[in-house]
Every structure is written in C-alpha cells, then in structure tokens.
Design a protein around this motif. Structure first.
Motif, PDB file in Angstrom:
ATOM      1  N   ASP A 182      -1.416  10.730   3.609  1.00  0.00           N
ATOM      2  CA  ASP A 182      -2.313   9.137   3.543  1.00  0.00           C
ATOM      3  C   ASP A 182      -1.679   8.511   4.304  1.00  0.00           C
ATOM      4  O   ASP A 182      -1.262   7.083   3.911  1.00  0.00           O
ATOM      5  N   PRO A 183      -2.218   7.929   5.116  1.00  0.00           N
ATOM      6  CA  PRO A 183      -2.737   7.156   6.664  1.00  0.00           C
ATOM      7  C   PRO A 183      -2.856   5.596   5.927  1.00  0.00           C
ATOM      8  O   PRO A 183      -2.275   4.692   6.455  1.00  0.00           O
ATOM      9  N   CYS A 184      -3.441   5.548   4.469  1.00  0.00           N
ATOM     10  CA  CYS A 184      -3.758   3.956   4.413  1.00  0.00           C
ATOM     11  C   CYS A 184      -2.312   3.679   3.742  1.00  0.00           C
ATOM     12  O   CYS A 184      -2.023   2.412   3.849  1.00  0.00           O
ATOM     13  N   CYS A 185      -2.090   4.418   2.878  1.00  0.00           N
ATOM     14  CA  CYS A 185      -0.548   3.988   2.309  1.00  0.00           C
ATOM     15  C   CYS A 185       0.938   3.936   3.854  1.00  0.00           C
ATOM     16  O   CYS A 185       2.199   3.707   3.635  1.00  0.00           O
ATOM     17  N   ALA A 186       0.677   4.674   5.201  1.00  0.00           N
ATOM     18  CA  ALA A 186       1.872   4.726   5.833  1.00  0.00           C
ATOM     19  C   ALA A 186       1.812   3.114   6.480  1.00  0.00           C
ATOM     20  O   ALA A 186       3.294   3.148   6.950  1.00  0.00           O
ATOM     21  N   ARG A 187       1.201   2.368   6.154  1.00  0.00           N
ATOM     22  CA  ARG A 187       1.627   0.339   6.625  1.00  0.00           C
ATOM     23  C   ARG A 187       3.120   0.249   5.636  1.00  0.00           C
ATOM     24  O   ARG A 187       3.291  -0.581   6.312  1.00  0.00           O
ATOM     25  N   PHE A 188       2.781   1.231   5.008  1.00  0.00           N
ATOM     26  CA  PHE A 188       4.403   0.718   3.551  1.00  0.00           C
ATOM     27  C   PHE A 188       5.437   1.550   3.981  1.00  0.00           C
ATOM     28  O   PHE A 188       6.432   0.810   3.422  1.00  0.00           O
ATOM     29  N   ASP A 189       5.414   2.063   5.125  1.00  0.00           N
ATOM     30  CA  ASP A 189       6.679   2.402   5.224  1.00  0.00           C
ATOM     31  C   ASP A 189       7.158   1.485   6.599  1.00  0.00           C
ATOM     32  O   ASP A 189       7.059   2.152   7.726  1.00  0.00           O
ATOM     33  N   THR A 190       7.892   0.763   5.960  1.00  0.00           N
ATOM     34  CA  THR A 190       8.714  -0.272   6.372  1.00  0.00           C
ATOM     35  C   THR A 190       9.382   0.295   7.113  1.00  0.00           C
ATOM     36  O   THR A 190       9.923  -0.104   8.667  1.00  0.00           O
ATOM     37  N   ASN A 191      10.388   1.941   6.655  1.00  0.00           N
ATOM     38  CA  ASN A 191      11.667   1.989   7.528  1.00  0.00           C
ATOM     39  C   ASN A 191      11.747   2.862   8.325  1.00  0.00           C
ATOM     40  O   ASN A 191      12.280   3.730   9.413  1.00  0.00           O
ATOM     41  N   GLY A 192      10.567   3.322   8.626  1.00  0.00           N
ATOM     42  CA  GLY A 192       9.949   4.630   9.947  1.00  0.00           C
ATOM     43  C   GLY A 192      10.534   6.082   9.447  1.00  0.00           C
ATOM     44  O   GLY A 192       9.966   6.575  10.438  1.00  0.00           O
ATOM     45  N   ASP A 193      10.858   6.223   7.660  1.00  0.00           N
ATOM     46  CA  ASP A 193      11.271   7.613   7.431  1.00  0.00           C
ATOM     47  C   ASP A 193       9.608   8.754   7.075  1.00  0.00           C
ATOM     48  O   ASP A 193      10.065   9.722   6.773  1.00  0.00           O
ATOM     49  N   ARG A 194       8.685   7.974   7.265  1.00  0.00           N
ATOM     50  CA  ARG A 194       7.103   8.342   7.176  1.00  0.00           C
ATOM     51  C   ARG A 194       7.507   9.172   5.783  1.00  0.00           C
ATOM     52  O   ARG A 194       6.769   9.567   5.332  1.00  0.00           O
ATOM     53  N   ALA A 195       7.758   8.506   4.529  1.00  0.00           N
ATOM     54  CA  ALA A 195       8.513   8.175   3.110  1.00  0.00           C
ATOM     55  C   ALA A 195       8.275   6.970   2.914  1.00  0.00           C
ATOM     56  O   ALA A 195       8.576   5.669   3.798  1.00  0.00           O
ATOM     57  N   VAL A 196       7.049   6.513   1.314  1.00  0.00           N
ATOM     58  CA  VAL A 196       7.175   4.928   1.228  1.00  0.00           C
ATOM     59  C   VAL A 196       8.012   5.178   0.065  1.00  0.00           C
ATOM     60  O   VAL A 196       7.833   5.986  -1.723  1.00  0.00           O
ATOM     61  N   THR A 197       9.706   4.590  -0.038  1.00  0.00           N
ATOM     62  CA  THR A 197      10.253   5.067  -1.407  1.00  0.00           C
ATOM     63  C   THR A 197      10.846   3.644  -1.525  1.00  0.00           C
ATOM     64  O   THR A 197       9.877   2.430  -0.581  1.00  0.00           O
ATOM     65  N   ALA A 198      11.758   3.481  -2.646  1.00  0.00           N
ATOM     66  CA  ALA A 198      12.656   2.125  -2.322  1.00  0.00           C
ATOM     67  C   ALA A 198      13.377   1.953  -0.774  1.00  0.00           C
ATOM     68  O   ALA A 198      13.192   0.484  -1.373  1.00  0.00           O
ATOM     69  N   ASN A 199      13.616   2.595  -0.275  1.00  0.00           N
ATOM     70  CA  ASN A 199      13.823   2.328   0.725  1.00  0.00           C
ATOM     71  C   ASN A 199      13.399   1.146   1.371  1.00  0.00           C
ATOM     72  O   ASN A 199      12.938   0.033   1.507  1.00  0.00           O
ATOM     73  N   ASP A 200      11.691   1.113   1.398  1.00  0.00           N
ATOM     74  CA  ASP A 200      11.000   0.195   1.713  1.00  0.00           C
ATOM     75  C   ASP A 200      10.315  -1.050   0.820  1.00  0.00           C
ATOM     76  O   ASP A 200      10.154  -2.128   1.495  1.00  0.00           O
ATOM     77  N   TYR A 201      10.917  -0.984  -0.125  1.00  0.00           N
ATOM     78  CA  TYR A 201      10.535  -2.229  -1.230  1.00  0.00           C
ATOM     79  C   TYR A 201      11.739  -3.096  -0.743  1.00  0.00           C
ATOM     80  O   TYR A 201      10.865  -4.681  -0.634  1.00  0.00           O
ATOM     81  N   PRO A 202      12.754  -3.368   0.175  1.00  0.00           N
ATOM     82  CA  PRO A 202      13.430  -4.597   0.391  1.00  0.00           C
ATOM     83  C   PRO A 202      12.186  -5.857   1.008  1.00  0.00           C
ATOM     84  O   PRO A 202      11.959  -6.726   1.306  1.00  0.00           O
ATOM     85  N   ALA A 203      11.924  -4.893   2.484  1.00  0.00           N
ATOM     86  CA  ALA A 203      10.763  -5.561   3.297  1.00  0.00           C
ATOM     87  C   ALA A 203       9.712  -5.452   2.778  1.00  0.00           C
ATOM     88  O   ALA A 203       8.981  -7.184   3.556  1.00  0.00           O
ATOM     89  N   PHE A 204       9.571  -4.515   2.359  1.00  0.00           N
ATOM     90  CA  PHE A 204       7.552  -5.168   1.215  1.00  0.00           C
ATOM     91  C   PHE A 204       7.809  -6.544   0.493  1.00  0.00           C
ATOM     92  O   PHE A 204       7.270  -7.530   0.753  1.00  0.00           O
ATOM     93  N   ARG A 205       9.317  -6.542  -0.150  1.00  0.00           N
ATOM     94  CA  ARG A 205       9.273  -7.889  -1.521  1.00  0.00           C
ATOM     95  C   ARG A 205       9.653  -9.185  -0.043  1.00  0.00           C
ATOM     96  O   ARG A 205       9.621 -10.549  -0.838  1.00  0.00           O
ATOM     97  N   GLN A 206      10.662  -8.820   0.369  1.00  0.00           N
ATOM     98  CA  GLN A 206      11.108 -10.144   1.859  1.00  0.00           C
ATOM     99  C   GLN A 206       9.466 -10.719   1.975  1.00  0.00           C
ATOM    100  O   GLN A 206       8.815 -11.871   2.449  1.00  0.00           O
ATOM    101  N   ALA A 207       8.494  -9.519   2.824  1.00  0.00           N
ATOM    102  CA  ALA A 207       7.374 -10.635   3.340  1.00  0.00           C
ATOM    103  C   ALA A 207       6.434 -10.286   1.724  1.00  0.00           C
ATOM    104  O   ALA A 207       6.040 -11.701   2.048  1.00  0.00           O
ATOM    105  N   PHE A 208       6.687 -10.344   0.790  1.00  0.00           N
ATOM    106  CA  PHE A 208       5.455 -10.688  -0.424  1.00  0.00           C
ATOM    107  C   PHE A 208       5.822 -12.381  -0.801  1.00  0.00           C
ATOM    108  O   PHE A 208       5.417 -13.314  -0.756  1.00  0.00           O
ATOM    109  N   LEU A 209       8.113 -12.569  -0.389  1.00  0.00           N
ATOM    110  CA  LEU A 209       8.200 -13.452  -0.681  1.00  0.00           C
ATOM    111  C   LEU A 209       7.543 -14.934   0.205  1.00  0.00           C
ATOM    112  O   LEU A 209       7.725 -16.184   0.219  1.00  0.00           O
ATOM    113  N   ASP A 210       8.159 -14.655   1.437  1.00  0.00           N
ATOM    114  CA  ASP A 210       7.767 -15.625   2.387  1.00  0.00           C
ATOM    115  C   ASP A 210       6.210 -15.709   2.502  1.00  0.00           C
ATOM    116  O   ASP A 210       6.132 -16.873   3.130  1.00  0.00           O
ATOM    117  N   ASP A 211       5.613 -14.783   1.768  1.00  0.00           N
ATOM    118  CA  ASP A 211       3.828 -15.403   2.012  1.00  0.00           C
ATOM    119  C   ASP A 211       3.562 -16.403   0.739  1.00  0.00           C
ATOM    120  O   ASP A 211       3.691 -17.057   0.140  1.00  0.00           O
TER     121      ASP A 211
END
Length: 85
Positions: A56-85
């Motif tokens: 799902d290439p539209c979900c690939a944007r959320f793979d923040t650590n580059g492991d080709r999966a969207v998991t809890a490991n990607d949440y800290p980067a998303f959370r930080q971006a969310f809180l920064d905005d």
C-alpha cells in the motif's frame, strides 16, 4: 515535468488526490494540508500493522524507520511530528 504529467505517468503517487505529487508534500501529511493533524493520525492508525508497506504505497509514508512496515516502531516519529505541528 508538470505535476499532472508526473501523476498521470504514475512516476509519483497522489494518494490524497490533491494534484500534488506525494513526494513534494510533508512525509507524514496524508491529506496534504501542510499540518500533521487528526486526519493524518487516523490514516497512520489505519495503516498501523501493515507488515509490507510496499503493498500500500499510500501507507508507505508512515514507515518512518525504513523497515518496510508500519508498526509501533514508527509511532514515536509520527507522535513527534504531530506534537510539533
């Protein structure tokens, strides 16, 4: 190359259908409004658990650590971006 040609040729995605190639937008901004907000959080959680982001290439944007999966490991980067905005 004009954006519309890039999208039509499928050399760039436009997952949010705003006629701007996704690679020209903020990486975690799923709706292209230049804010990481509740819509983006909903999309992140919708993609969470996707073990092969390439399916799902539209979900690939959320793979923040580059492991080709969207998991809890990607949440800290998303959370930080969310809180920064």
């Amino acid at each position: 190359v004009p954006d519309e040609d890039d999208i039509a040729a499928k050399t760039s995605l436009d997952c949010n259908a705003n006629d701007i190639p996704d690679d020209c937008e903020l990486p975690l901004d799923a709706d292209g409004d230049s804010w990481i907000d509740l819509f983006d959080a909903a999309m992140f959680f919708n993609c969470l658990g996707l073990l092969d982001a390439a399916t799902d290439p539209c979900c690939a944007r959320f793979d923040t650590n580059g492991d080709r999966a969207v998991t809890a490991n990607d949440y800290p980067a998303f959370r930080q971006a969310f809180l920064d905005d």
